[in-house]
Design a protein around this motif. Structure first.
Motif, PDB file in Angstrom:
ATOM      1  N   ALA A  77      -9.148 -29.561 -71.115  1.00 51.97           N
ATOM      2  CA  ALA A  77      -9.278 -28.202 -71.642  1.00 51.97           C
ATOM      3  C   ALA A  77     -10.712 -27.868 -72.003  1.00 51.97           C
ATOM      4  N   GLU A  78     -11.568 -28.902 -72.090  1.00 49.62           N
ATOM      5  CA  GLU A  78     -12.962 -28.700 -72.480  1.00 49.62           C
ATOM      6  C   GLU A  78     -13.918 -28.841 -71.297  1.00 49.62           C
ATOM      7  N   GLY A  79     -13.483 -28.410 -70.152  1.00 47.11           N
ATOM      8  CA  GLY A  79     -14.379 -28.293 -69.011  1.00 47.11           C
ATOM      9  C   GLY A  79     -14.825 -29.591 -68.379  1.00 47.11           C
ATOM     10  N   LEU A  80     -14.061 -30.667 -68.545  1.00 49.96           N
ATOM     11  CA  LEU A  80     -14.400 -31.939 -67.905  1.00 49.96           C
ATOM     12  C   LEU A  80     -14.047 -31.866 -66.430  1.00 49.96           C
ATOM     13  N   VAL A  81     -15.005 -32.214 -65.584  1.00 52.29           N
ATOM     14  CA  VAL A  81     -14.824 -32.097 -64.131  1.00 52.29           C
ATOM     15  C   VAL A  81     -14.931 -33.473 -63.489  1.00 52.29           C
ATOM     16  N   LEU A  82     -13.950 -33.785 -62.660  1.00 57.18           N
ATOM     17  CA  LEU A  82     -13.936 -35.026 -61.889  1.00 57.18           C
ATOM     18  C   LEU A  82     -14.349 -34.737 -60.462  1.00 57.18           C
ATOM     19  N   THR A  83     -15.260 -35.535 -59.923  1.00 56.56           N
ATOM     20  CA  THR A  83     -15.649 -35.428 -58.525  1.00 56.56           C
ATOM     21  C   THR A  83     -15.988 -36.829 -58.031  1.00 56.56           C
ATOM     22  N   ASN A  84     -16.570 -36.948 -56.863  1.00 51.82           N
ATOM     23  CA  ASN A  84     -16.953 -38.260 -56.339  1.00 51.82           C
ATOM     24  C   ASN A  84     -18.264 -38.752 -56.929  1.00 51.82           C
ATOM     25  N   HIS A  85     -18.447 -40.051 -56.929  1.00 51.10           N
ATOM     26  CA  HIS A  85     -19.726 -40.658 -57.290  1.00 51.10           C
ATOM     27  C   HIS A  85     -20.796 -40.206 -56.307  1.00 51.10           C
ATOM     28  N   HIS A  86     -20.462 -40.159 -55.021  1.00 50.14           N
ATOM     29  CA  HIS A  86     -21.485 -39.764 -54.041  1.00 50.14           C
ATOM     30  C   HIS A  86     -21.807 -38.281 -54.131  1.00 50.14           C
ATOM     31  N   CYS A  87     -20.915 -37.474 -54.689  1.00 48.86           N
ATOM     32  CA  CYS A  87     -21.230 -36.062 -54.909  1.00 48.86           C
ATOM     33  C   CYS A  87     -22.211 -35.899 -56.074  1.00 48.86           C
ATOM     34  N   GLY A  88     -22.048 -36.718 -57.090  1.00 49.82           N
ATOM     35  CA  GLY A  88     -22.958 -36.664 -58.221  1.00 49.82           C
ATOM     36  C   GLY A  88     -24.174 -37.557 -58.071  1.00 49.82           C
ATOM     37  N   GLY A 227     -14.656 -47.254 -56.159  1.00 47.66           N
ATOM     38  CA  GLY A 227     -14.349 -46.326 -57.252  1.00 47.66           C
ATOM     39  C   GLY A 227     -15.279 -45.134 -57.182  1.00 47.66           C
ATOM     40  N   ASP A 228     -15.136 -44.348 -56.140  1.00 52.37           N
ATOM     41  CA  ASP A 228     -16.066 -43.256 -55.830  1.00 52.37           C
ATOM     42  C   ASP A 228     -15.756 -42.029 -56.689  1.00 52.37           C
ATOM     43  N   PHE A 229     -16.151 -42.105 -57.968  1.00 50.86           N
ATOM     44  CA  PHE A 229     -15.909 -40.969 -58.860  1.00 50.86           C
ATOM     45  C   PHE A 229     -17.041 -40.854 -59.870  1.00 50.86           C
ATOM     46  N   SER A 230     -17.193 -39.668 -60.415  1.00 56.90           N
ATOM     47  CA  SER A 230     -18.102 -39.419 -61.532  1.00 56.90           C
ATOM     48  C   SER A 230     -17.569 -38.236 -62.316  1.00 56.90           C
ATOM     49  N   LEU A 231     -18.058 -38.081 -63.535  1.00 60.36           N
ATOM     50  CA  LEU A 231     -17.553 -37.057 -64.451  1.00 60.36           C
ATOM     51  C   LEU A 231     -18.693 -36.180 -64.965  1.00 60.36           C
ATOM     52  N   PHE A 232     -18.443 -34.894 -64.978  1.00 61.84           N
ATOM     53  CA  PHE A 232     -19.405 -33.919 -65.483  1.00 61.84           C
ATOM     54  C   PHE A 232     -18.666 -32.939 -66.395  1.00 61.84           C
ATOM     55  N   ARG A 233     -19.438 -32.153 -67.151  1.00 63.78           N
ATOM     56  CA  ARG A 233     -18.810 -31.162 -68.023  1.00 63.78           C
ATOM     57  C   ARG A 233     -19.513 -29.819 -67.871  1.00 63.78           C
ATOM     58  N   ILE A 234     -18.710 -28.763 -67.863  1.00 67.49           N
ATOM     59  CA  ILE A 234     -19.231 -27.402 -67.804  1.00 67.49           C
ATOM     60  C   ILE A 234     -19.500 -26.911 -69.220  1.00 67.49           C
TER      61      ILE A 234
END
Length: 718
Positions: A77-88, A227-234
């Motif tokens: 609910a607080e804008g946490l975004v999941l994407t790939n490690h290679h995207c980030g 484990g191709d993931f990373s986390l970002f927040r808006i």
């Protein structure tokens, strides 16, 4: 009815690539009409309106465009975004240094105050998708079009979008953006209304030994254990509106986030994927496929391979070099291997024959317009081949391949020197100095740049005959006896942009003749002229091609609809949905690839002497103790990745993978090697999308990183 069924069967026999209900990168606006019945039959357990609702909140509202070329999903609910490690990866690299090597060590913010701002990164929501084909057609009919290309022109379509917005009172601003794009060869037009957020912060990323496990060796392959993931927040301002980075900004309170399901997956489970697939070319004729194989794919294979060999040697020798070039190398290597695999697959699967069969089916209808369009496409492709081949060589070897060529333009500064106006010279001096200082921060390793440049100039010469090469090679022959290495050395020794010291000496007492005789500037001018000339050789043909392609695609659309087969447009970085099932496959006789992998496979691939397959000590400890928490499978093993037979391509990286209930079960990150032909021809028996199991993602966050506060943000069902 009998006649229609016969047509459909005959069509399918000639179109094996288009005969499965789960093929297609579907427009969300068409799901209710075209796809709902098929999706429900395959196992969908929610109404399509829960996936896409033009008048309300749906799953679509938790799927975002990450940066310029990936997908992300909002998971809290607080804008946490999941994407790939290679995207980030590029952002992680920018935030890294030798002292804080987040690529090697990973990064985890243990509180929101520790989250790191990512300069230049944006995340985009798609607010609305409008089919305004009739409106655009009306505008095209009444506006002047001297070049006959308005129907494809981004500049013109932007004007039409603005016109439509004014008439419909649609808000526009720096963060509220409209994009109008052509589809189906410009037979249809959709307007996308977007909201763009620019304050994005890194929350978490595993070390590359997890997020990039297998690296180039495993890229585009299955089985995978990454484990191709990373986390970002808006972040947004206190009113929830997009705003530039500020310490006063707060996490965005989103209107929709995804529910995560930990129950796992089984063979045959229905799945669907939403994302922003970049480009594919399903409506190519066979001549275009051959052109792609012999030009773009050929150059990507051979030129990038030569560059990557140089870079890798230098990266392994120096940690600072590795960090600086890591993202650039990864981007290059990704489509280097893609080009190799695509060409192999196109031959192995005999795609050219299939394409020819498709063509003959449409041409057999006897429609003169289709025959004319087909003949014109073939003619254009034949005429432009040499120019396309040369342009790709220039682009790969001398543009993408040479980072040091991206120095600032000196045109305005040179004009000021020529005019001898002191005020203008002073203004342009300040501007050029500022831009040049920034430039030198992007090329901190001139010795590496020289090694790459020497290899790239030789590689270009290897594939382009002497009489066709860009003009600088005549200078190299005359002044350097044809020695390209000596020319590169001269560039760095004497050019204004060869070193910071050179520029500082020049800018104190600038002279116009120094710029006119500067080797780096002359090289870039020659490259630009080469691109201009190859583009010019193709320009007239492009106009003919575009018009013919529009007619040809219309014919293909009509034939599919006549056969009762749903239609979808080529991918163009717009939001799409694909669906299918969790499914194993047989790449060759006697070989079966299961639909999932486990942490056991990571340990089996471990090689401490190979940077691609190093396993962190903590991960090995968790494996030995079987400390998997609630994320293990029923048999006690730790899942890592799985595959689905959905229709994906580049840009789907980071896409959410949903189960039949619309709950998140994984994150798409790659395709399999056998399926790389999918950009041109989809073959569901062999094409798979590789996904990180959401249980592995949460296991790494929770057990490996100890970031349980992130888990607490999520909505999870068992």
């Amino acid at each position: 009815m009998i006649k229609r069924n016969l047509i459909s069967l005959f069509f399918i026999s000639l179109f094996p690539l288009f005969s499965y209900a789960d093929e297609g990168m579907w427009m969300l606006t068409d799901l209710k009409k075209q796809n709902e019945a098929a999706m429900l039959e395959l196992g969908l357990m929610i109404p399509v309106q829960d996936i896409y609702n033009p008048d309300g909140i749906s799953l679509k509202d938790a799927v975002v465009h990450f940066g310029r070329g990936c997908t992300g999903e909002v998971i809290s609910a607080e804008g946490l975004v999941l994407t790939n490690h290679h995207c980030g990866y590029g952002n992680i690299q920018q935030l890294s240094s030798v002292e804080h090597d987040y690529l090697t060590d990973g990064f985890w913010a243990m509180s929101k105050s520790e989250e790191l701002p990512c300069q230049g990164l944006s995340i985009t929501y798609i607010d609305k998708i409008l089919d305004i084909t009739d409106y655009v057609t009306e505008q095209l009919s009444k506006d002047e079009d001297p070049n006959g290309t308005n129907y494809l022109s981004p500049t013109y379509l932007k004007k039409v979008a603005n016109r439509f917005a004014q008439e419909q009172n649609i808000e526009q601003s720096a963060s509220k953006v409209l994009e109008l794009k052509p589809f189906y060869g410009a037979n249809k037009y959709y307007l996308f209304i977007k909201t763009v957020y620019s304050d994005i912060r890194l929350v978490g990323a595993p070390p590359s030994s997890i997020g990039k496990f297998g690296a180039d060796t495993d890229n585009w392959m299955w089985p995978r254990q990454t484990g191709d993931f990373s986390l970002f927040r808006i972040y947004a301002d206190k009113e929830g509106k997009p705003a530039p980075y500020s310490k006063e900004n707060v996490p965005l309170q989103v209107k929709k986030h995804l529910t995560i399901n930990l129950a796992g997956i089984n063979e045959g489970d229905f799945t669907f994927v939403m994302g922003f697939p970049g480009r594919n070319w399903r409506y190519m004729i066979s001549d275009e496929v051959e052109e792609r194989m012999q030009t773009t794919n050929f150059m990507r294979h051979h030129v990038r391979e030569a560059r990557q060999q140089v870079l890798m040697e230098q990266m392994l020798a120096d940690p600072a070099v590795r960090i600086h070039y890591a993202s650039k190398y990864a981007v290059s290597a990704n489509y280097w291997k893609n080009a190799i695999g695509m060409n192999e697959g196109l031959v192995r699967l005999n795609v050219l024959k299939t394409k020819r069969d498709q063509q003959e089916q449409l041409l057999a209808k006897g429609n003169e317009a289709y025959q004319k369009a087909f003949d014109e496409i073939r003619s254009v492709v034949a005429q432009r081949r040499e120019a396309v081949y040369h342009q790709q060589a220039i682009q790969e070897a001398l543009v993408s391949g040479l980072d040091f060529m991206h120095f600032p333009s000196v045109d305005k500064f040179a004009a000021a020197l020529k005019n001898k106006k002191k005020k203008q010279i002073k203004e342009e001096t300040n501007k050029l100095t500022e831009r040049t200082n920034e430039y030198f921060t992007t090329v901190p390793f001139p010795e590496v740049e020289k090694l790459v440049a020497k290899t790239m100039l030789k590689t270009y010469c290897q594939y382009i005959p002497e009489e066709q090469r860009i003009s600088i090679f005549s200078v190299i022959d005359d002044r350097f006896g044809g020695d390209t290495d000596a020319f590169v050395d001269a560039c760095f020794e004497s050019s204004v942009f060869g070193s910071k010291e050179n520029f500082d000496r020049f800018i104190q007492k600038p002279k116009l003749k120094w710029l006119e005789q500067d080797w780096m500037i002359l090289l870039r001018q020659s490259i630009t002229l080469g691109l201009y000339r190859t583009a010019g050789a193709m320009s007239e043909g492009d106009k003919t091609y575009n018009a013919a392609h529009k007619v040809w695609v219309k014919g293909m659309m009509d034939m599919k609809q006549e056969a009762g087969i749903p239609i979808y447009p080529d991918a163009n970085s717009t939001l799409r949905l694909t669906y299918g099932k969790v499914r194993s496959y047989e790449p060759a006789d006697g070989i079966v690839h299961e639909y999932y992998t486990t942490l056991k496979g990571v340990m089996e691939k471990e090689d401490p002497n190979n940077w691609e397959f190093v396993v962190p000590e903590k991960l090995k400890h968790l494996y030995k103790t079987k400390d998997y928490g609630r994320y293990a499978m029923k048999d006690g093993e730790m899942p890592v990745c799985f595959i689905v037979d959905t229709d994906n391509t580049g840009g789907n990286s980071g896409s959410p993978v949903f189960n039949a209930k619309g709950q998140l079960i994984g994150t798409g990150f790659d395709r399999n090697y056998e399926g790389l032909t999918g950009d041109i021809a989809f073959r569901p028996s062999s094409q798979r999308a590789a996904c990180v199991d959401i249980r592995y993602t949460l296991f790494i966050i929770d057990k490996f990183a100890g970031a349980s506060h992130i888990i607490d943000e999520l909505t999870i069902v068992e």
